[in-house]
Design an enzyme around this catalytic site. Structure first.
Site, short mmCIF file in Angstrom:
data_model
loop_
_atom_site.label_atom_id
_atom_site.label_comp_id
_atom_site.label_asym_id
_atom_site.label_seq_id
_atom_site.Cartn_x
_atom_site.Cartn_y
_atom_site.Cartn_z
N GLN A 1 0.84 -1.20 0.00
CA GLN A 1 0.00 0.00 0.00
C GLN A 1 0.87 1.25 0.00
OE1 GLN A 1 -1.22 1.36 3.74
NE2 GLN A 1 -1.24 3.23 2.53
N CYS A 2 0.41 2.28 -0.70
CA CYS A 2 1.08 3.59 -0.68
C CYS A 2 0.01 4.68 -0.76
CB CYS A 2 2.10 3.71 -1.81
SG CYS A 2 1.38 3.73 -3.46
N ARG A 3 0.36 5.81 -1.31
CA ARG A 3 -0.61 6.91 -1.39
C ARG A 3 -1.65 6.66 -2.47
NH1 ARG A 3 -0.73 11.92 -4.34
NH2 ARG A 3 -1.97 13.47 -3.23
N ILE B 1 -4.00 4.83 -0.15
CA ILE B 1 -4.69 5.45 0.98
C ILE B 1 -5.67 6.52 0.52
CG2 ILE B 1 -3.04 7.27 1.60
CD1 ILE B 1 -3.44 6.14 4.59
#
Length: 104
Positions: free
Chosen positions: A61-63, A90
């Protein structure tokens, strides 16, 4: 590359499924808001590869999903086969479930 939606991730969390969530954003981003995953910034991923589970699903997961996609590709090159990229990162989580979550 296998992908997972934020809706599928929330279902896994709600069902208390056994998986690992790895957040590959920088530490300052993680400290602003996170989903309680393990924070390993993308630049140090291969240095800390021993922290990535091999015997259960791992959701990267990242931005927005771009850095986590790069993380999946790096780890798959190391032989990992249990990886999923969180679509939209996110930002998608915030839009779908938590509009008050601070993201930049």
């Amino acid at each position: 590359m296998k992908v997972i939606s934020v809706q599928e991730l929330k279902q896994k969390i709600d069902n208390k499924e056994d998986f690992q969530l790895v957040d590959v954003r920088e530490t300052f981003e993680y400290e602003m808001s996170n989903l309680d995953g393990l924070n390993i910034p993308l630049g140090g991923l291969l240095i800390e590869v021993d922290k990535i589970e091999k015997d259960k699903p791992v959701i990267m997961q990242c931005r927005s999903g771009k850095r986590s996609a790069a993380a999946v590709m790096q780890l798959e090159a190391q032989g990992f086969t249990n990886l999923y990229n969180l679509e939209g990162g996110i930002l998608a989580w915030q839009a779908e479930f938590d509009p008050s979550m601070p993201v930049y």
